[in-house]
Motif scaffolding. Structure first.
Motif, PDB file in Angstrom:
ATOM      1  N   GLN A   1      73.238  23.654  27.939  1.00 11.55           N
ATOM      2  CA  GLN A   1      74.679  23.898  27.802  1.00 11.55           C
ATOM      3  C   GLN A   1      75.064  25.329  28.158  1.00 11.55           C
ATOM      4  O   GLN A   1      76.181  25.592  28.586  1.00 11.55           O
ATOM      5  CB  GLN A   1      75.129  23.579  26.375  1.00 11.55           C
ATOM      6  CG  GLN A   1      76.616  23.297  26.291  1.00 11.55           C
ATOM      7  CD  GLN A   1      77.077  23.039  24.873  1.00 11.55           C
ATOM      8  OE1 GLN A   1      76.268  22.937  23.957  1.00 11.55           O
ATOM      9  NE2 GLN A   1      78.367  22.942  24.686  1.00 11.55           N
ATOM     10  N   TRP A   2      74.091  26.249  28.001  1.00 16.62           N
ATOM     11  CA  TRP A   2      74.392  27.650  28.293  1.00 16.62           C
ATOM     12  C   TRP A   2      74.821  27.881  29.742  1.00 16.62           C
ATOM     13  O   TRP A   2      75.528  28.826  30.043  1.00 16.62           O
ATOM     14  CB  TRP A   2      73.152  28.524  28.070  1.00 16.62           C
ATOM     15  CG  TRP A   2      72.553  28.411  26.709  1.00 16.62           C
ATOM     16  CD1 TRP A   2      71.354  27.847  26.395  1.00 16.62           C
ATOM     17  CD2 TRP A   2      73.097  28.862  25.478  1.00 16.62           C
ATOM     18  NE1 TRP A   2      71.125  27.922  25.053  1.00 16.62           N
ATOM     19  CE2 TRP A   2      72.184  28.537  24.478  1.00 16.62           C
ATOM     20  CE3 TRP A   2      74.286  29.513  25.142  1.00 16.62           C
ATOM     21  CZ2 TRP A   2      72.398  28.840  23.140  1.00 16.62           C
ATOM     22  CZ3 TRP A   2      74.506  29.800  23.821  1.00 16.62           C
ATOM     23  CH2 TRP A   2      73.575  29.470  22.837  1.00 16.62           C
ATOM     24  N   ALA A   3      74.331  27.005  30.647  1.00 12.47           N
ATOM     25  CA  ALA A   3      74.521  27.275  32.070  1.00 12.47           C
ATOM     26  C   ALA A   3      75.998  27.429  32.423  1.00 12.47           C
ATOM     27  O   ALA A   3      76.413  28.407  33.041  1.00 12.47           O
ATOM     28  CB  ALA A   3      73.880  26.164  32.890  1.00 12.47           C
ATOM     29  N   GLY A   4      76.789  26.450  32.000  1.00 17.57           N
ATOM     30  CA  GLY A   4      78.202  26.475  32.360  1.00 17.57           C
ATOM     31  C   GLY A   4      78.939  27.665  31.793  1.00 17.57           C
ATOM     32  O   GLY A   4      79.887  28.177  32.392  1.00 17.57           O
ATOM     33  N   SER A   5      78.501  28.122  30.605  1.00 20.36           N
ATOM     34  CA  SER A   5      79.216  29.224  29.959  1.00 20.36           C
ATOM     35  C   SER A   5      78.715  30.584  30.436  1.00 20.36           C
ATOM     36  O   SER A   5      79.221  31.606  30.009  1.00 20.36           O
ATOM     37  CB  SER A   5      79.071  29.121  28.438  1.00 20.36           C
ATOM     38  OG  SER A   5      77.711  29.195  28.068  1.00 20.36           O
ATOM     39  N   CYS A   6      77.736  30.575  31.347  1.00 23.79           N
ATOM     40  CA  CYS A   6      77.188  31.839  31.823  1.00 23.79           C
ATOM     41  C   CYS A   6      78.091  32.531  32.834  1.00 23.79           C
ATOM     42  O   CYS A   6      77.905  33.697  33.124  1.00 23.79           O
ATOM     43  CB  CYS A   6      75.829  31.610  32.482  1.00 23.79           C
ATOM     44  SG  CYS A   6      74.477  31.934  31.375  1.00 23.79           S
ATOM     45  N   TRP A   7      79.003  31.776  33.417  1.00 24.97           N
ATOM     46  CA  TRP A   7      79.796  32.406  34.490  1.00 24.97           C
ATOM     47  C   TRP A   7      81.245  31.940  34.517  1.00 24.97           C
ATOM     48  O   TRP A   7      81.978  32.261  35.432  1.00 24.97           O
ATOM     49  CB  TRP A   7      79.123  32.113  35.840  1.00 24.97           C
ATOM     50  CG  TRP A   7      79.252  30.688  36.290  1.00 24.97           C
ATOM     51  CD1 TRP A   7      78.556  29.619  35.825  1.00 24.97           C
ATOM     52  CD2 TRP A   7      80.176  30.182  37.258  1.00 24.97           C
ATOM     53  NE1 TRP A   7      78.975  28.468  36.436  1.00 24.97           N
ATOM     54  CE2 TRP A   7      79.971  28.783  37.337  1.00 24.97           C
ATOM     55  CE3 TRP A   7      81.152  30.762  38.084  1.00 24.97           C
ATOM     56  CZ2 TRP A   7      80.717  27.964  38.189  1.00 24.97           C
ATOM     57  CZ3 TRP A   7      81.890  29.940  38.929  1.00 24.97           C
ATOM     58  CH2 TRP A   7      81.666  28.560  38.982  1.00 24.97           C
TER      59      TRP A   7
ATOM     60  N   LEU B   1      73.592  37.327  26.177  1.00 22.04           N
ATOM     61  CA  LEU B   1      72.451  37.838  26.931  1.00 22.04           C
ATOM     62  C   LEU B   1      72.263  37.033  28.231  1.00 22.04           C
ATOM     63  O   LEU B   1      72.048  37.602  29.303  1.00 22.04           O
ATOM     64  CB  LEU B   1      71.188  37.755  26.066  1.00 22.04           C
ATOM     65  CG  LEU B   1      70.008  38.601  26.510  1.00 22.04           C
ATOM     66  CD1 LEU B   1      70.339  40.081  26.391  1.00 22.04           C
ATOM     67  CD2 LEU B   1      68.779  38.283  25.664  1.00 22.04           C
ATOM     68  N   TYR B   2      72.372  35.716  28.136  1.00 18.32           N
ATOM     69  CA  TYR B   2      72.233  34.872  29.319  1.00 18.32           C
ATOM     70  C   TYR B   2      73.326  35.194  30.341  1.00 18.32           C
ATOM     71  O   TYR B   2      73.069  35.278  31.542  1.00 18.32           O
ATOM     72  CB  TYR B   2      72.297  33.384  28.939  1.00 18.32           C
ATOM     73  CG  TYR B   2      71.129  32.890  28.094  1.00 18.32           C
ATOM     74  CD1 TYR B   2      69.887  33.506  28.174  1.00 18.32           C
ATOM     75  CD2 TYR B   2      71.265  31.802  27.248  1.00 18.32           C
ATOM     76  CE1 TYR B   2      68.820  33.045  27.419  1.00 18.32           C
ATOM     77  CE2 TYR B   2      70.203  31.337  26.488  1.00 18.32           C
ATOM     78  CZ  TYR B   2      68.979  31.962  26.576  1.00 18.32           C
ATOM     79  OH  TYR B   2      67.929  31.491  25.822  1.00 18.32           O
ATOM     80  N   ALA B   3      74.561  35.334  29.842  1.00 16.79           N
ATOM     81  CA  ALA B   3      75.678  35.611  30.758  1.00 16.79           C
ATOM     82  C   ALA B   3      75.472  36.969  31.429  1.00 16.79           C
ATOM     83  O   ALA B   3      75.730  37.131  32.623  1.00 16.79           O
ATOM     84  CB  ALA B   3      77.007  35.579  30.004  1.00 16.79           C
ATOM     85  N   ARG B   4      74.995  37.943  30.673  1.00 16.49           N
ATOM     86  CA  ARG B   4      74.741  39.266  31.252  1.00 16.49           C
ATOM     87  C   ARG B   4      73.650  39.168  32.313  1.00 16.49           C
ATOM     88  O   ARG B   4      73.723  39.820  33.349  1.00 16.49           O
ATOM     89  CB  ARG B   4      74.315  40.260  30.156  1.00 16.49           C
ATOM     90  CG  ARG B   4      75.423  40.617  29.175  1.00 16.49           C
ATOM     91  CD  ARG B   4      74.924  41.589  28.115  1.00 16.49           C
ATOM     92  NE  ARG B   4      74.487  42.839  28.703  1.00 16.49           N
ATOM     93  CZ  ARG B   4      73.415  43.511  28.316  1.00 16.49           C
ATOM     94  NH1 ARG B   4      72.665  43.062  27.323  1.00 16.49           N
ATOM     95  NH2 ARG B   4      73.090  44.638  28.913  1.00 16.49           N
TER      96      ARG B   4
END
Length: 905
Positions: free
Chosen positions: A522-528, A569-572
């Motif tokens: 789920q993190w992928a979509g919210s990364c960018w 951290l993932y988004a950064r």
RNA sequence: GCCGCAGUGGUGGAAUGGUAGACACGAUGGACUUAAAAUCCAUUGACCCUCAAACGGUCGUGCCGGUUCGAGUCCGGCCUGCGGUACCA
């Protein structure tokens, strides 16, 4: 209609209806709020002008929600209201504001619902999004709805997949065999949060660690930059500190130990190479490949048994520090490079294969874990840093201790302090090719695959067993339709069961190929997503570079503290990769970050009893083994005591307790996290129905500082609702529904201007500083004053509405238009305050003697700065003179316009 | 254990080192009302003095100490609660 006649004509039975009629012209949010919400949507009042480069930009971002079936929760509008106030304020200040909203819509709940009911997750998700959008619009948020993004939209995840391909091309995405939570009984892989105490959350079946092929992202390659660039960010210290701890940098050395009798080397990582002479044994992690080589035949069975036991333990069990350390001697020995000492090699699960090299040199004299292990197994403890008593405890000081017992041919550390000794030994190790200075991070590579259906497909095919990226032109790679959403049973995702989808051909070579069946987390979509808002329809890349340069970075990012580490951290990390590729122009995505505090349920007063109905104090209840009875009390039943709250004497009998002990029944008073099971969840829709969106917004902000945890209180909502009613009555005559006759075109008095300008100043500064609660209290102060005015100058009353409008936009628009203003109040300029109105005519001095206030002195402004005059008048104050007479004045403190203090001895 | 944050009336909270408790909630008393709701007015940190009120006084921002003319605010040491993290060598 003549309302009095109407009332008289009504019968007694219908009396409650008279109230309805009277109320018609009272403040009624349900009449005005939907009207203005439609007005804003239809007129696109808050559409962001992309072409305008004349004004400074301001990008205000909310953490977008997962659209759950439960709907919006009062926690969501907390941060959203704060950013909305800021957005409306910044627009009025002349900024070009970007303030968007979207949906983080992939996720487990929709998939679990699909497994249960067969409903496609897309259907559930779209329905929930509609609910969320409706709820957010009912609060009057000023989002630019034309920029809405949805992570499950192929037009969106096309670019999520595109970014994955860039990561792959950069060598930052790779396959590895990694253990997952495998539940044989359910035939599925579970997320960490689905595993409780080594059992599946559903059904309570055992869960084991099973290695599976997984996609990993090499976030560790960016560890140093992720750490260093934190310094430039305007983020809460706590979040920066958590990220630093998570990255967990440690500086030390890799040291090579030869294995006695084998042509092998055990490499260890240590932060204390200075203690090499104190290494009395070594430990390998159970999974370490050299265990097989080193173990002697006498020890093999025992070591194998130990490794097997360790593999059955969950990570939780293995890392539980309270348990006694376990381990097994391999029978093998290694050679300490500094002194050629032959030291035993053990295997123990307190050494983790995933950190460092999976092997350690054990220095029991100066490491607590090694000390404990050595004591347990009777291994020698040697002191090499003086300063403690290594027989009693490990001496771990790494600053002041002095090295001892640390000399061999050609090298000695004796007499050095720890930092010097570290430098010296690292140089020596490098010269001797026995090791080198290195840096290690706790941060691990990011496990990026999920064995699920409802996520972005990973755009990879496998040809001849080798991964091969899908062409960018073939994106988006969409999810196939499936008949059922149950897991495949093999641990693979449900996608693996769709033969016609999985089996494909390589378009380049025509060879048969197999699609990747893992999906993204789920993190992928919210990364960018913050990039997509900038140009949601851009076709040539994730973001239009020209617009990106204008809008980035995000100037204000508000969201829950639960995302302090992972999401941020993932988004950064992704942002930095995109920066290196030239897709974005800033090193960091979010310049300023604010965490809103959690909103708890209403305060609860609870009386505890044991299974037999005997009284339990809150402390006893916590320790009690049996079933505790929890009896909810109301305000009337309780009273405050010196230590807390207790049952009132006259309520004791009501709850069947002995009156002899009345007054000693301490009860628990606290508020709990909102949860369905506790039944204390507040639904924003209900609050809006009863009090309106403006009251909801105002209350969310008036509760206290944004960052703080705070309990909900319906009475508090009523309080701000009453404030709005008073504001309404200041403008509108509630009998006629006309503007009040005392709103007139007259010149404002000096006193009126003073209050107005104080309010402008306070509200402006408080919004800038994020102190929304005190801004609202100033608006209340203004209104309390205005209620008293016999004549209310329209100019002043117009300006007040502008100040109110970011907080309570519906009532502000309504009154603004009733005052005859043709345009939306949102287009107004924010007022400036004029210092000249803020100057006080008079000042009140507090007169202190020895720091205690003994009187006050009011002086007109022109006399208040005359030190001699003020001091002489102060001494003459009757209440003061009395205390001055008790001794001699040894010091006079004069703070202009504020305070006088006489020190008397 | 370690890291971070926070402890102020009955409650939520406010206070550039300068009169602690703004603004609200609740409570109490009163006005309006046949009555209730709504609304308005007053009081409201604790204690002492007083028949009562006024006036006055003492204490008071988790605990102990320090700096200062003056500390909720700054410094040192604790205690409690919340969040994060935990055998990371």
């Amino acid at each position: 209609m003549d309302y009095k006649k109407a009332i008289i004509s009504l019968s007694c039975e219908a009396k409650h209806e008279t109230n309805e009629i009277l109320r018609m012209s009272e403040y009624n949010p349900s009449n005005i709020e939907p009207k203005w919400q439609s007005y804003w949507l239809e007129n696109k009042t808050f559409k962001t002008d992309d072409a305008d480069r004349s004004r400074p930009k301001f990008y205000i971002l909310d953490m977008f929600p997962y659209p759950s079936s439960a709907g919006l929760h009062v926690g969501h509008p907390e941060g959203y209201t704060a950013t909305d106030i800021l957005a409306r304020y910044k627009r009025m200040k002349g900024f070009n504001v970007l303030h968007p909203m979207g949906w983080d819509a992939f996720g487990l709940p929709a998939e679990q619902y699909a497994v249960k009911t067969g409903t496609h997750p897309r259907v559930t998700t779209q329905y929930n999004i509609t609910q969320f959008r409706r709820q957010l619009q009912a609060i009057g948020f000023s989002y630019d709805w034309d920029r809405e993004v949805d992570t499950t939209d192929p037009a969106y995840f096309r670019w999520t997949q595109w970014i994955f391909l860039q990561l792959y091309h950069q060598g930052l995405a790779y396959e590895a065999s990694v253990p997952v939570n495998w539940c044989p009984a359910l035939g599925t892989v579970l997320a960490n949060e689905e595993v409780i105490d080594g059992k599946s959350e559903v059904g309570g079946f055992p869960v084991i660690r099973k290695p599976m092929r997984q996609w990993m992202l090499k976030i560790t390659a960016y560890a140093e930059r992720l750490l260093n660039d934190l310094d430039e960010l305007d983020w809460p210290d706590s979040v920066k500190e958590m990220q630093r701890n998570w990255i967990g940098k440690s500086v030390g050395a890799d040291v090579r130990f030869d294995v006695d009798g084998h042509d092998e080397v055990i490499e260890v990582f240590t932060t204390r190479p200075d203690t090499l002479w104190g290494a009395t044994y070594m430990v390998l992690a159970p999974e370490h490949p050299l265990v097989d080589v080193i173990t002697t035949s006498e020890q093999r069975d025992a070591v194998e048994q130990y490794r097997k036991d360790a593999s059955l333990k969950s990570d939780q069990d293995r890392t539980d520090t309270r348990k006694k350390k376990t381990g097994m001697f391999t029978g093998g020995y290694a050679v300490n490079p500094v002194n050629n000492a032959r030291i035993p090699v053990w295997v123990a699960d307190y050494v983790l294969i995933s950190y460092g090299t999976g092997a350690i040199m054990a220095v029991p004299g100066h490491d607590e874990r090694d000390w404990e292990f050595a004591k347990t197994f009777g291994l020698p403890i040697v002191e090499v840093v003086a300063g403690g008593n290594v027989e009693e405890a490990a001496y771990t000081d790494n600053q002041d201790g002095v090295l001892t017992n640390s000399a061999s041919t050609g090298i000695s550390l004796d007499g050095l302090n720890v930092p010097e000794a570290k430098k010296r030994i690292i140089t020596w190790l490098e010269e001797q090719q026995k090791g080198r200075g290195t840096v290690n991070y706790k941060l691990r590579d990011w496990l990026f695959s999920r064995q699920r259906y409802w996520g972005e497909p990973i755009p990879i095919i496998h040809v001849d067993g080798q991964p091969k990226p899908v062409a960018e032109s073939a994106l988006p790679l969409e999810l196939p339709e499936v008949e059922k959403y149950e897991p495949s049973g093999t641990g693979e995702s449900p996608l693996a069961t769709i033969e016609e989808w999985v089996n494909t051909t390589d378009p380049e070579t025509g060879k048969p190929a197999r699609r990747e069946t893992n999906t993204m987390p789920q993190w992928a979509g919210s990364c960018w997503y913050y990039l997509r808002y900038i140009s949601p329809d851009y076709e040539l890349g994730p973001v239009d570079p020209e617009k990106e340069k204008y809008w980035m970075p995000v100037d204000m990012y508000v969201g829950g503290a639960e995302h302090a580490v992972l999401h941020l951290l993932y988004a950064r990390f992704w942002h930095k990769v995109l920066y290196d590729l030239g897709v974005v122009s800033t090193k960091e995505p979010f310049q300023r970050l604010v965490n809103q505090g959690m909103i708890l349920g209403e305060m609860e007063y609870t009386l505890f009893k044991d299974a037999d109905g005997a009284y339990l104090s809150p402390d006893q209840a916590e320790r009690y083994d049996g079933e505790v009875q929890r009896i909810k009390l109301t305000d009337e039943d309780i009273e405050k005591t010196s230590t807390g709250f207790a049952l009132k004497t006259d309520a004791v009998q009501k709850y069947g307790l002995s009156e002899a002990a009345a007054g000693t029944y301490v009860i628990e008073a606290r508020s709990y996290k909102m949860s369905k099971s506790r039944g204390n969840v507040i639904n924003p829709d209900d609050v809006i129905k009863e009090y309106g969106a403006d009251a909801l917004r105002l209350y969310e902000m008036f509760m206290g500082p944004l960052e703080q945890v705070k309990p909900w209180s319906m009475r508090g909502v009523e309080g701000v609702f009453r404030f709005l009613k008073r504001v309404w009555r200041v403008y509108v005559d509630d009998r006629t529904d006309e503007l009040n006759a005392d709103l007139v075109d007259v010149e404002a008095t000096r006193d009126q201007l003073k209050v107005l300008h104080e309010t402008i100043k306070k509200v402006t500064e408080d919004i800038e500083g994020g102190r929304y609660n005190t801004a609202i209290s100033q608006l209340m102060i203004f209104n309390n004053e205005a209620m008293k005015w016999e004549q209310k100058p329209k100019s002043v009353m117009n300006t007040f509405l502008v100040l109110l409008s970011p907080f309570a936009p519906h009532i502000a628009e309504e009154l603004w238009s009733r005052l005859g203003n043709p345009n939306t109040i949102a287009a107004e300029n924010w007022p400036k305050f004029d210092e000249s109105y803020l100057v006080a005519d008079a000042f009140t001095y507090a007169i202190q003697v020895n720091g205690k206030v003994r009187g006050t002195l009011e002086l007109p402004a022109d006399k208040a700065t005359d030190k001699d005059l003020v001091l002489s008048m102060a001494k003459a104050e009757p209440g003061v003179a009395k205390y001055l007479a008790e001794g001699n004045i040894v010091k006079e403190v004069f703070v202009p316009k504020k305070i006088v203090n006489f020190v008397v001895k």
